[in-house]
Write a protein that holds these residues in place. Structure first.
Motif, PDB file in Angstrom:
ATOM      1  N   LEU A   9       0.850  -1.185   0.000  1.00  0.00           N
ATOM      2  CA  LEU A   9       0.000   0.000   0.000  1.00  0.00           C
ATOM      3  C   LEU A   9       0.888   1.239   0.000  1.00  0.00           C
ATOM      4  N   PRO A  10       1.063   1.894  -1.146  1.00  0.00           N
ATOM      5  CA  PRO A  10       1.930   3.081  -1.208  1.00  0.00           C
ATOM      6  C   PRO A  10       1.309   4.267  -0.493  1.00  0.00           C
ATOM      7  N   ASP A  11       2.140   5.212  -0.118  1.00  0.00           N
ATOM      8  CA  ASP A  11       1.640   6.439   0.487  1.00  0.00           C
ATOM      9  C   ASP A  11       0.753   7.176  -0.514  1.00  0.00           C
ATOM     10  N   ASN A  12      -0.299   7.806  -0.010  1.00  0.00           N
ATOM     11  CA  ASN A  12      -1.228   8.580  -0.849  1.00  0.00           C
ATOM     12  C   ASN A  12      -1.799   7.744  -1.992  1.00  0.00           C
ATOM     13  N   ALA A  13      -2.096   6.486  -1.698  1.00  0.00           N
ATOM     14  CA  ALA A  13      -2.632   5.590  -2.726  1.00  0.00           C
ATOM     15  C   ALA A  13      -4.001   6.071  -3.201  1.00  0.00           C
ATOM     16  N   SER A  14      -4.280   5.825  -4.462  1.00  0.00           N
ATOM     17  CA  SER A  14      -5.574   6.183  -5.027  1.00  0.00           C
ATOM     18  C   SER A  14      -6.651   5.266  -4.474  1.00  0.00           C
ATOM     19  N   LEU A  15      -7.913   5.667  -4.668  1.00  0.00           N
ATOM     20  CA  LEU A  15      -9.026   4.835  -4.219  1.00  0.00           C
ATOM     21  C   LEU A  15      -8.973   3.475  -4.893  1.00  0.00           C
ATOM     22  N   PHE A  16      -8.652   3.450  -6.194  1.00  0.00           N
ATOM     23  CA  PHE A  16      -8.572   2.184  -6.922  1.00  0.00           C
ATOM     24  C   PHE A  16      -7.527   1.270  -6.291  1.00  0.00           C
ATOM     25  N   THR A  17      -6.345   1.825  -5.979  1.00  0.00           N
ATOM     26  CA  THR A  17      -5.275   1.028  -5.385  1.00  0.00           C
ATOM     27  C   THR A  17      -5.674   0.529  -4.012  1.00  0.00           C
ATOM     28  N   ARG A  18      -6.297   1.390  -3.212  1.00  0.00           N
ATOM     29  CA  ARG A  18      -6.702   0.985  -1.869  1.00  0.00           C
ATOM     30  C   ARG A  18      -7.739  -0.141  -1.919  1.00  0.00           C
ATOM     31  N   MET A  19      -8.683  -0.048  -2.865  1.00  0.00           N
ATOM     32  CA  MET A  19      -9.691  -1.091  -2.999  1.00  0.00           C
ATOM     33  C   MET A  19      -9.068  -2.395  -3.487  1.00  0.00           C
ATOM     34  N   ARG A  20      -8.101  -2.296  -4.400  1.00  0.00           N
ATOM     35  CA  ARG A  20      -7.428  -3.500  -4.895  1.00  0.00           C
ATOM     36  C   ARG A  20      -6.662  -4.191  -3.782  1.00  0.00           C
ATOM     37  N   VAL A  21      -5.938  -3.407  -2.989  1.00  0.00           N
ATOM     38  CA  VAL A  21      -5.165  -3.979  -1.884  1.00  0.00           C
ATOM     39  C   VAL A  21      -6.105  -4.588  -0.839  1.00  0.00           C
ATOM     40  N   ALA A  22      -7.196  -3.880  -0.534  1.00  0.00           N
ATOM     41  CA  ALA A  22      -8.155  -4.384   0.446  1.00  0.00           C
ATOM     42  C   ALA A  22      -8.755  -5.706  -0.014  1.00  0.00           C
ATOM     43  N   SER A  23      -9.085  -5.796  -1.300  1.00  0.00           N
ATOM     44  CA  SER A  23      -9.664  -7.016  -1.854  1.00  0.00           C
ATOM     45  C   SER A  23      -8.692  -8.184  -1.751  1.00  0.00           C
ATOM     46  N   GLN A  24      -7.416  -7.929  -2.050  1.00  0.00           N
ATOM     47  CA  GLN A  24      -6.415  -8.991  -1.977  1.00  0.00           C
ATOM     48  C   GLN A  24      -6.183  -9.432  -0.529  1.00  0.00           C
ATOM     49  N   CYS A  25      -6.138  -8.457   0.382  1.00  0.00           N
ATOM     50  CA  CYS A  25      -5.960  -8.797   1.801  1.00  0.00           C
ATOM     51  C   CYS A  25      -7.121  -9.654   2.308  1.00  0.00           C
ATOM     52  N   LEU A  26      -8.326  -9.271   1.926  1.00  0.00           N
ATOM     53  CA  LEU A  26      -9.500 -10.015   2.369  1.00  0.00           C
ATOM     54  C   LEU A  26      -9.449 -11.443   1.854  1.00  0.00           C
TER      55      LEU A  26
END
Length: 228
Positions: A9-26
């Motif tokens: 999760l990079p600093d100042n990540a975009s909404l798309f990146t945050r949702m992608r990371v959240a989906s993978q973590c889940l």
């Protein structure tokens, strides 16, 4: 791309990146639900803005600045459960140690580095989960966990709690567990949400300074009365 790369999760990540990371973590958490790295990254990916706002608020007060400066920790390596259990019965420390023993679980641990105040508050939130079970009185069964998630949603407005609560509620309504009828489940969850909204914010409280305080005293200070 490996899971570790996907979940970066990079600093100042975009909404798309945050949702992608959240989906993978889940996805990973379904197979490894207690993994602290997946859990912490999932938490940060969806709640970073909430923690950023809270950090900004804390910087305005002397006590808030002390918390962010000292960064007290409630990780397992910081807790002497044997010593806490020797405290008088009815104290917060004794109750917490018994909670871990009775439920056969261990305190939260993580290896993630804290780069900023947002990372710290995300970690602090994860550390306080079990403490809140003790203070609120919500059980660790399926319904009790959903009650605590509703309480947290009302108190902090975290997206992760909304997500967990929604999924848990769908499952409960399809197949009620713990012998709790659908109407009773919904009533209890709604009551927990309202209680959380009516309670003082807990995330910036120095629990470490209150091991010898009676549970009843802390509950009266930090939790609104439970109502039907």
């Amino acid at each position: 791309m490996s899971p570790a790369q996907t979940m970066f999760l990079p600093d100042n990540a975009s909404l798309f990146t945050r949702m992608r990371v959240a989906s993978q973590c889940l996805k990973e958490l379904k197979n490894d639900p207690t993994n602290p790295i997946y859990g912490q990254t999932f938490n940060l990916s969806l709640n970073g803005n909430v923690y950023a706002s809270l950090a900004h608020q804390l910087q305005r007060s002397e006590e808030g600045r002390r918390l962010l400066s000292k960064r007290p920790s409630l990780q397992g390596k910081e807790l002497d459960l044997a010593a806490l259990e020797r405290l008088p019965e009815g104290t917060f420390g004794h109750a917490l140690a018994r909670y871990f023993r009775d439920n056969k679980i261990s305190p939260f641990e993580t290896t993630l580095q804290l780069k900023n105040d947002v990372d710290y508050l995300a970690k602090r939130y994860r550390e306080t989960h079990d403490l809140l079970h003790v203070l609120t009185g919500y059980a660790t069964d399926v319904v009790g966990e959903m009650e605590l998630q509703a309480y947290l949603l009302g108190n902090l407005g975290l997206r992760t709690t909304m997500f967990v609560l929604l999924n848990g509620t769908i499952g409960q309504l399809k197949a009620p567990q713990s012998g709790v009828e659908r109407s009773e489940y919904l009533r209890r969850v709604w009551a927990a949400y309202r209680r959380g909204r009516a309670s003082p914010r807990f995330l910036d409280f120095w629990f470490e300074e209150h091991w010898e305080t009676p549970v009843a005293t802390l509950r009266a200070r930090l939790c609104a009365p439970a109502k039907a």
